[in-house]
Design a protein around this motif. Structure first.
Motif, short mmCIF file in Angstrom:
data_model
loop_
_atom_site.label_atom_id
_atom_site.label_comp_id
_atom_site.label_asym_id
_atom_site.label_seq_id
_atom_site.Cartn_x
_atom_site.Cartn_y
_atom_site.Cartn_z
N MET A 151 5.56 -3.75 -11.89
CA MET A 151 5.72 -5.20 -11.69
C MET A 151 5.42 -5.65 -10.25
O MET A 151 5.22 -6.83 -10.01
N VAL A 152 5.36 -4.71 -9.33
CA VAL A 152 5.07 -5.09 -7.93
C VAL A 152 3.67 -5.73 -7.88
O VAL A 152 3.51 -6.88 -7.43
N ALA A 153 2.68 -5.01 -8.38
CA ALA A 153 1.30 -5.53 -8.34
C ALA A 153 1.15 -6.73 -9.28
O ALA A 153 0.44 -7.69 -8.97
N VAL A 154 1.84 -6.67 -10.43
CA VAL A 154 1.75 -7.77 -11.40
C VAL A 154 2.26 -9.08 -10.77
O VAL A 154 1.61 -10.12 -10.84
N THR A 155 3.42 -9.00 -10.12
CA THR A 155 4.02 -10.19 -9.54
C THR A 155 3.12 -10.77 -8.44
O THR A 155 2.92 -11.99 -8.37
N ALA A 156 2.56 -9.90 -7.62
CA ALA A 156 1.68 -10.38 -6.55
C ALA A 156 0.47 -11.10 -7.15
O ALA A 156 0.11 -12.20 -6.72
N ALA A 157 -0.14 -10.50 -8.19
CA ALA A 157 -1.33 -11.11 -8.80
C ALA A 157 -0.96 -12.42 -9.49
O ALA A 157 -1.71 -13.40 -9.45
N ARG A 158 0.22 -12.43 -10.12
CA ARG A 158 0.65 -13.62 -10.85
C ARG A 158 0.88 -14.78 -9.88
O ARG A 158 0.46 -15.91 -10.11
N GLU A 159 1.56 -14.47 -8.77
CA GLU A 159 1.84 -15.53 -7.79
C GLU A 159 0.56 -16.12 -7.22
O GLU A 159 0.45 -17.32 -7.02
N LYS A 160 -0.41 -15.27 -7.01
CA LYS A 160 -1.70 -15.73 -6.46
C LYS A 160 -2.39 -16.65 -7.47
O LYS A 160 -2.83 -17.75 -7.12
N ALA A 161 -2.44 -16.23 -8.73
CA ALA A 161 -3.13 -17.03 -9.75
C ALA A 161 -2.38 -18.32 -10.06
O ALA A 161 -2.99 -19.39 -10.19
N LEU A 162 -1.06 -18.20 -10.13
CA LEU A 162 -0.21 -19.35 -10.49
C LEU A 162 -0.45 -20.58 -9.64
O LEU A 162 -0.39 -21.71 -10.13
N LYS A 163 -0.76 -20.34 -8.36
CA LYS A 163 -0.99 -21.47 -7.45
C LYS A 163 -2.06 -22.39 -8.03
O LYS A 163 -2.02 -23.59 -7.83
N LYS A 164 -3.03 -21.80 -8.72
CA LYS A 164 -4.11 -22.62 -9.26
C LYS A 164 -3.94 -22.92 -10.75
O LYS A 164 -4.36 -23.97 -11.23
N THR A 165 -3.36 -21.99 -11.47
CA THR A 165 -3.34 -22.16 -12.93
C THR A 165 -2.14 -22.97 -13.43
O THR A 165 -2.20 -23.51 -14.54
N ASN A 166 -1.09 -23.03 -12.62
CA ASN A 166 0.14 -23.68 -13.07
C ASN A 166 -0.12 -25.10 -13.58
O ASN A 166 -0.78 -25.89 -12.90
N GLY A 167 0.37 -25.41 -14.76
CA GLY A 167 0.24 -26.76 -15.30
C GLY A 167 -1.03 -26.99 -16.09
O GLY A 167 -1.22 -28.05 -16.69
N LYS A 168 -1.92 -26.02 -16.11
CA LYS A 168 -3.16 -26.20 -16.88
C LYS A 168 -2.90 -25.95 -18.37
O LYS A 168 -1.83 -25.51 -18.77
#
Ligand code: CFN
Ligand code: HCA
Length: 540
Positions: free
Chosen positions: A329-346
Motif C-alpha cells: 500500500m505504500v506505493a499504491v497510496t503514493a500513486a493514488r494521491e498523485k492521480a487523485l489531484k486530477k481525477t477527483n470528481g470526474k
C-alpha cells in the motif's frame, strides 16, 4: 457531477420514444434507475433485438475465446469458417508464461478447419478428422479440443463422435473432446461459458489426485483470464503471502493444473458470471467451498487477502497478509494521491461483459470518480441485483461422483434477493450474512443501469452526460472517441495492464489520469467550426 433522477428519466423517455412501440416496451425493462437498498428487477440475459447494434458476442466466443482460450497446452481447433478462429485468436490479450523452455505453448497458433462451401454441402467431419491428424503429427499435444461454430450445428456435424473416433485412432492417452458451442446457441457469450464449464469438469478436472509438495493454504482462482498479465500480478501477490495457487481458471493455465485443481482447499471466484458452474460442481463433487473475491482495486485486493486469511484462520498467515498489504500500500497510496489531484470528481460510464462493469467501479472509486451509468452485455439478474455474500462455509468432502454432475439451473441457488426469513435461516445455519454482492448494491441511488446497451443508447448517453471516460470495447472505441470522449477498453485494456492486484491498481491510476485528464479532447472540433478563415479560390 451527479446526474439527477429527473435528468435520467429524461434520457429514458427520449431514447424510448425513438424506438418502434414493441422495441420500446422491451428496452424499457432493461433501462433502470438504481436503488442500492432494494434493487429494481432488471430484464437481463434475454435475446437481443435484431438490428439494435448490440455490444455482445456469441456462444463460441464465450466457450473457445474466453474460458478455454487462455490454456497454453491444449490444441484448440475451431471447426468452422476461418473468421471465427481469427476473431478469437489472442484478440483478448490473454497472456501465458511457460515455466521451462520445453513446456508446450500453442497459444500463438490459430487452428481451424477453414470450412468451405463444399464442406457445408457434403459435411465437414472428414476435414475435421484430417485437421486433428495433422495437428497431432506436427505437435503431439496431450489434449485437443474441438469448438463448434454456427454452420457445424446447422449442417449437423457431430464433433463429439469425431473426438471419440480420433481418440481411438491416435490411441495412447491423448485426450480429445468437443464442445457444442455453436455461436447461435445462446443469447450471448454466457451460454458458451456454461458449455465450457461443463466440458472442463467432464474432461479435465479431477484426473490427477497427487498433492505435490507439502503446501499449506492451497487455493484455486476461478474466473481470472490473465488479460494484460492480471494473473501474473495476482500470482506474485499470493506467493508473497505464502498462499499456494494450485490452478487458475484459466489465466496462465495448463492441462495439469486443471487436472489437479480438486486437490485445493478453497476456490476463490473472481468473475462469477463465467465460471460459477465449475465452482458449484467442485463444491458438490469434491466438497471444496468457494468464496467470491474481487481483486480489482487495491482496497478490494486487500479485502480478498483478508478473506483468505479469515478462511484458514491461521494467525501466522493473517499476520503475513497484513505485512504484505502494508508493504504494497505504500506505493499504491503514493500513486493514488498523485492521480487523485486530477481525477477527483470526474465521471465514468462502464458497459462491459458480465463482471467488469461492476468490479472496475472499485478502481474509479479509488480515483475519486463516480460512475454515472453502467451495465453488462450479458450479465444475469443475480449479477445486477446481487447475491448473498457468505464468507466461510466448511463442507465435508464425501462424494467424488464427477461423472454425474452438471449444473443446469444456475439461477436456482442465486435467486437474487432473499426474504428476511431466508436470511434468518442462513444465519441459523451458522452463515454470516455480509450484504449483497452485485452491480446494483454498489452503485449510487439514481444512477442509470442499462443491460445490453444499444449503439443508439450509447450515443445518447454520451451526448447528454458527457462522461470524462467511457469504458467499453473495440467496437465502441472509435465511435465514442469521435464524439470527443476518451474510451478505455476494459476488455483488452487497450495496450495496458495488468490492472488487477496492487501493481495493477497503480497502472490503472496512471492510465486513467492520462486519458481522462488530457486536454486533447477539447481539440476535437475542426478548426473551421470555430475559427474564421480565409477560403482559397481556384484560379481559372
Ligand atoms: S476476461 Fe472476463 S471478466 S470472463 Fe467474461 S464476464 Fe468477456 S472476454 Mo471481454 S473482458 Fe469481459 Fe468479463 Fe468474466 Fe473478458 S467483463 S466481455 S466473457 N469478460
Ligand atoms: C468476446 C471477447 C471480448 C471482446 C472485446 C471487445 C474480449 O466477447 O468475444 O468487444 O472489445 O474481451 O476480448 O469480450
Amino acid at each position: 457531477n451527479s446526474v439527477s433522477v429527473d435528468d435520467l428519466k429524461k434520457f429514458k423517455d427520449e431514447v424510448l420514444h425513438k424506438y418502434p412501440k414493441k422495441v420500446a416496451k422491451k428496452r424499457d425493462k432493461a433501462i433502470l434507475l438504481n436503488d442500492p437498498e432494494t434493487p429494481p428487477q432488471i430484464q437481463a440475459n434475454v435475446r437481443t433485438i435484431p438490428g439494435i447494434i448490440t455490444q455482445r458476442g456469441c456462444t463460441y466466443a464465450g466457450c473457445k475465446g474466453v474460458v478455454l482460450g487462455p490454456t497454453r497446452d491444449i490444441i484448440n481447433i475451431t471447426h468452422g469458417p476461418i473468421g471465427c478462429g481469427f476473431y478469437s485468436w489472442l484478440t483478448r490479450r490473454n497472456q501465458t508464461k511457460p515455466e521451462t523452455e520445453t513446456d508446450e505453448n500453442f497459444m500463438m497458433y490459430c487452428f481451424s478447419t477453414d470450412m468451405q462451401d463444399s464442406n457445408i454441402v457434403f459435411g465437414g467431419e472428414e476435414k475435421l478428422k484430417q485437421a486433428i491428424r495433422e495437428a497431432y503429427e506436427l505437435f503431439h499435444p496431450k489434449a485437443i479440443a474441438i469448438f463448434s461454430t454456427c454452420p457445424v450445428g446447422l449442417i449437423g456435424d457431430d464433433v463429439h463422435r469425431v473426438a471419440r473416433h480420433m481418440k481411438e485412432e491416435i490411441g495412447g492417452d491423448i485426450n480429445i473432446f468437443g464442445f457444442s458451442c455453436e455461436g447461435y446457441r445462446g443469447v450471448s457469450q454466457s451460454a458458451g461459458h456454461h458449455i465450457a464449464n461443463n466440458g472442463l469438469f467432464k474432461n479435465l478436472i479431477g484426473r490427477d489426485d497427487e498433492k505435490r509438495g507439502d503446501l499449506k493454504y492451497r487455493v484455486n482462482l476461478l474466473g481470472e483470464y490473465n488479460i494484460g498479465g492480471d494473473a501474473f500480478e495476482l500470482e506474485r501477490v499470493f506467493e508473497k503471502c505464502g498462499i499456494n495457487l494450485i490452478a487458475t481458471f484459466s489465466g496462465n493455465s495448463t492441462i495439469q493444473k486443471f487436472e489437479n485443481a480438486h486437490t485445493a482447499d478453497l476456490n476463490m471466484v473472481m468473475c462469477h458470471r463465467s465460471i460459477n458452474y465449475v465452482a458449484e460442481m467442485m463444491e458438490t463433487a469434491f466438497g471444496i467451498p468457494w468464496i467470491k473475491v474481487q481483486p480489482i482495486g487495491a482496497d478490494s485486493t486487500a479485502k480478498m487477502l483478508r478473506k483468505i486469511g479469515q478462511y484458514f484462520g491461521d494467525q501466522e498467515l493473517i499476520d503475513k497478509i497484513e505485512e504484505v498489504i502494508a508493504d504494497e500500500m505504500v506505493a499504491v497510496t503514493a500513486a493514488r494521491e498523485k492521480a487523485l489531484k486530477k481525477t477527483n470528481g470526474k465521471t465514468a460510464m462502464l458497459f462491459v461483459g458480465g463482471s467488469r462493469a461492476h468490479h472496475y467501479q472499485n478502481l474509479f472509486e479509488e480515483l475519486g470518480m463516480s460512475t454515472l451509468s453502467a451495465g453488462y452485455e450479458f450479465g444475469h439478474r443475480d449479477d445486477y441485483e446481487g447475491r448473498v455474500v457468505i464468507p466461510t462455509i466448511q463442507i465435508d468432502a464425501d462424494s467424488r461422483n464427477i461423472e454425474e454432475i452438471t449444473v443446469t439451473k444456475d439461477e436456482a441457488r442465486y435467486n437474487p434477493r432473499k426474504t428476511e426469513e431466508e436470511l434468518k435461516a442462513l444465519e441459523a445455519d451458522g452463515m454470516e450474512f455480509n450484504g449483497y454482492e452485485g452491480l446494483m448494491p454498489q452503485m449510487a441511488k439514481g444512477s442509470l443501469v442499462i443491460d445490453d446497451l444499444s449503439h443508439y443508447e450509447m450515443e445518447k448517453l454520451i451526448e447528454l452526460y458527457k462522461p470524462d471516460v467511457f469504458c467499453a470495447g473495440i467496437k465502441e472505441k472509435f465511435c465514442v472517441q469521435k464524439m470527443g470522449v476518451p474510451l478505455k477498453q476494459l476488455h483488452s485494456y487497450d495496450y495496458g495492464g495488468p490492472y488487477a492486484g496492487f501493481k495493477g491498481a497503480i497502472n490503472f491510476y496512471e492510465d486513467i489520469e492520462m486519458i481522462a485528464c488530457s486536454t486533447i479532447w477539447k481539440e476535437m472540433k475542426a478548426p473551421w467550426e470555430s475559427e474564421t478563415y480565409v477560403e482559397a479560390q481556384y484560379a481559372y
